[in-house]
Enzyme design. Structure first.
Site, PDB file in Angstrom:
ATOM      1  N   LYS A 195      -6.887   4.862   5.823  1.00 22.61           N
ATOM      2  CA  LYS A 195      -5.851   4.144   5.070  1.00 22.61           C
ATOM      3  C   LYS A 195      -4.577   3.981   5.900  1.00 22.61           C
ATOM      4  CE  LYS A 195      -7.606   5.979   0.698  1.00 22.61           C
ATOM      5  NZ  LYS A 195      -8.211   4.908  -0.065  1.00 22.61           N
ATOM      6  N   CYS A 244     -11.196   4.810  -9.207  1.00 23.81           N
ATOM      7  CA  CYS A 244     -11.567   6.234  -9.123  1.00 23.81           C
ATOM      8  C   CYS A 244     -10.561   7.091  -9.884  1.00 23.81           C
ATOM      9  CB  CYS A 244     -11.675   6.712  -7.682  1.00 23.81           C
ATOM     10  SG  CYS A 244     -12.949   5.889  -6.756  1.00 23.81           S
ATOM     11  N   GLN A 278      -2.067   7.930  -0.239  1.00 27.41           N
ATOM     12  CA  GLN A 278      -1.364   6.649  -0.389  1.00 27.41           C
ATOM     13  C   GLN A 278       0.106   6.739   0.035  1.00 27.41           C
ATOM     14  OE1 GLN A 278      -2.891   3.882  -1.051  1.00 27.41           O
ATOM     15  NE2 GLN A 278      -4.820   4.618  -1.884  1.00 27.41           N
ATOM     16  N   ASP A 335      -1.460  15.177  -2.439  1.00 29.38           N
ATOM     17  CA  ASP A 335      -2.398  14.134  -2.032  1.00 29.38           C
ATOM     18  C   ASP A 335      -1.586  13.021  -1.375  1.00 29.38           C
ATOM     19  OD1 ASP A 335      -4.101  12.039  -1.740  1.00 29.38           O
ATOM     20  OD2 ASP A 335      -4.935  12.113  -3.772  1.00 29.38           O
ATOM     21  N   HIS A 381      -6.679  10.677  -8.440  1.00 31.02           N
ATOM     22  CA  HIS A 381      -7.942  10.119  -7.948  1.00 31.02           C
ATOM     23  C   HIS A 381      -9.027  11.168  -8.215  1.00 31.02           C
ATOM     24  CE1 HIS A 381     -10.908   8.887  -4.878  1.00 31.02           C
ATOM     25  NE2 HIS A 381     -10.297   7.724  -4.857  1.00 31.02           N
TER      26      HIS A 381
HETATM   27  N1  PMP Z   1      -6.502  10.165  -3.139  1.00 34.46           N
HETATM   28  C1  PMP Z   1      -6.004   8.944  -3.276  1.00 34.46           C
HETATM   29  C2  PMP Z   1      -4.652   8.794  -3.916  1.00 34.46           C
HETATM   30  C3  PMP Z   1      -6.707   7.826  -2.838  1.00 34.46           C
HETATM   31  O1  PMP Z   1      -6.178   6.619  -2.964  1.00 34.46           O
HETATM   32  C4  PMP Z   1      -7.975   8.018  -2.237  1.00 34.46           C
HETATM   33  C5  PMP Z   1      -8.793   6.822  -1.763  1.00 34.46           C
HETATM   34  N2  PMP Z   1      -8.792   5.739  -2.617  1.00 34.46           N
HETATM   35  C6  PMP Z   1      -8.455   9.311  -2.108  1.00 34.46           C
HETATM   36  C7  PMP Z   1      -7.693  10.359  -2.562  1.00 34.46           C
HETATM   37  C8  PMP Z   1      -9.780   9.591  -1.483  1.00 34.46           C
HETATM   38  O2  PMP Z   1      -9.814   9.128  -0.175  1.00 34.46           O
HETATM   39  P1  PMP Z   1     -11.183   9.013   0.613  1.00 34.46           P
HETATM   40  O3  PMP Z   1     -12.071   8.102  -0.181  1.00 34.46           O
HETATM   41  O4  PMP Z   1     -10.795   8.433   1.921  1.00 34.46           O
HETATM   42  O5  PMP Z   1     -11.761  10.375   0.702  1.00 34.46           O
END
Ligand code: PMP
Length: 410
Positions: free
Chosen positions: A224, A364, A201, A198, A121
């Site tokens: 999440k 993203c 997910q 990270d 991401h």
């Molecule tokens: N890492 C992963 C794997 C994600 O899915 C996300 C959110 N889509 C993020 C980081 C970033 O999370 P946040 O937008 O809540 O900061």
């Protein structure tokens, strides 16, 4: 286990949108919230609201207690050794920026290597680009195979004696792959690199123990996993957090302040400058209570069944192309797909008219999309509150969407 038992707790899942039952399939973006979380936040404001860590008066002491109790709950949820290793942030993105600044900027030198995967991401990518540029370090990528998986060969060829940081997603938000993080951590440690996981997910969907993984850092967002937006977590091993510089400066993180200098507080306060999101921490604690009551094993089982069913039904449609591992054991409830001849954004808009909420775009993860040779995918993502009926509605809506666009093409 009947998911209907859970659905009653989520007011939004019992609602209709534009006269259609809401079929919410975007939990990878954010999850819906149960009444238990909503009530906990209301209770906090009704009974305990004050600025924690500040006052000597009873209400501030109570606010401090609920905030610190939440930290303890997070510690237990991810099986950390001490609650002092839990830092509250705004979200996962802020967590990576904190680590980029407080760890990367101090401990990365010219010529060092930072290793990430191509499937990261942007929030676990841009901070490392910045560190690499500022320090003259090299940002190296581990590339996935055609199924979106990282091979042992790739891991062992990219992580070397020059690697100082490996920052890797546990589960891909773009295609749902579960990465072999334990293997990566053990290998990186044999090269003396620190590993950041990270967990955005993974933590909401499976039991994650930082001690079993031996992760140096773990980052995730509360929203999440049933909690409100605006609260996230960085876990870090004590010995690492203690040698790191604070990220943001200001009130509450200092010990003594003089005209030209300051000394800072111990962990975790040194990383929590300014008034904190107590409401978010309370909501996060309530969310973790809820998930513990359901049971992470039960959640994994429900989601595994949903994914198997969804893949089976999607695979049976000839004009649907699926991305990611076909082996359900190697993936979670994030399913990326394409419908032949219909742009993902059109698919998402068309499905919305059937009450089905999915995500379309690059998720993203632009370098990953470019690497896969696509600009966007449709992404349906599940949580334990989804049902087979939701998937049936998705499948029917996909078929009708394809037929509608075919008519226009003819
Ligand atoms: N890492 C992963 C794997 C994600 O899915 C996300 C959110 N889509 C993020 C980081 C970033 O999370 P946040 O937008 O809540 O900061």
């Amino acid at each position: 286990m009947d998911n209907k038992d859970f659905i009653k707790d989520f007011p939004i899942l019992n609602s209709e949108l534009n006269g259609k039952k809401l079929v919410y399939l975007d939990s990878a973006a954010t999850t819906q919230k149960p009444m238990q979380v909503i009530n906990a936040i209301e209770e906090y404001y009704k009974n305990y609201n004050a600025n924690p860590h500040r006052g000597a008066y009873e209400l501030s002491i109570l606010a401090t207690k609920v905030y610190e109790d939440a930290r303890e709950k997070v510690k237990n949820f991810i099986d950390a050794e001490s609650s002092e290793e839990i830092i509250f942030t705004k979200n996962a993105t802020e967590g990576f920026n904190l680590l980029g600044y407080s760890y990367g900027m101090s401990f990365i030198q010219e010529g060092d290597e930072i290793v990430i995967s191509i499937a990261e991401h942007h929030s676990n990518l841009l901070p490392w680009q910045r560190v690499a540029k500022a320090k003259g370090a090299i940002l190296k990528y581990m590339y996935t195979d055609e199924n979106g998986e990282l091979s042992l060969e790739e891991i062992e060829s990219k992580i070397t004696d020059k690697t100082k940081i490996v920052s890797i997603t546990h589960v891909s938000n773009a295609i749902g792959t579960i990465n072999p993080v334990k293997t990566i951590i053990d290998y990186a440690h044999s090269k003396n690199a620190v590993v950041i996981v990270d967990g955005a997910q993974s933590v909401p969907h499976m039991k994650v123990s930082v001690r079993e993984l031996d992760a140096d850092f773990l980052v995730f967002s509360g929203h999440k996993l049933l909690a409100p937006m605006g609260i996230g977590v960085v876990y870090g091993k004590r010995n690492l957090l203690e040698i790191m510089e604070p990220y943001t400066l200001g009130g509450d993180m200092v010990e003594y302040v003089y005209e030209q200098e300051y000394t800072y507080d111990d962990i975790p306060c040194k990383f929590e400058a300014g008034t904190q999101n107590v409401e978010g921490a309370v909501g996060l604690a309530a969310a973790m209570d809820y998930l513990n009551d359901v049971g992470m094993e039960v959640i994994e089982e429900i989601e595994g069944n949903l994914v198997s069913y969804a893949l089976e039904r999607l695979n049976a449609i000839p004009y649907v192309k699926l991305f990611g591992p076909s082996d359900v054991k190697k993936r979670t409830g994030v399913i990326s797909f394409e419908i032949e001849g219909v742009h993902p954004h059109d698919v998402a808009s068309a499905l919305d008219t059937y009450g089905v909420s999915i995500r379309a775009g690059n998720h993203c993860a632009q370098p990953f999309m470019r690497y896969m040779g696509i600009s966007a995918t449709c992404r349906a993502s599940f949580y334990f509150y989804n049902t087979k009926e939701d998937i049936d509605i998705l499948i029917e809506a996909i078929k009708e969407t394809y037929n509608m666009f075919s008519k226009w093409r003819d």
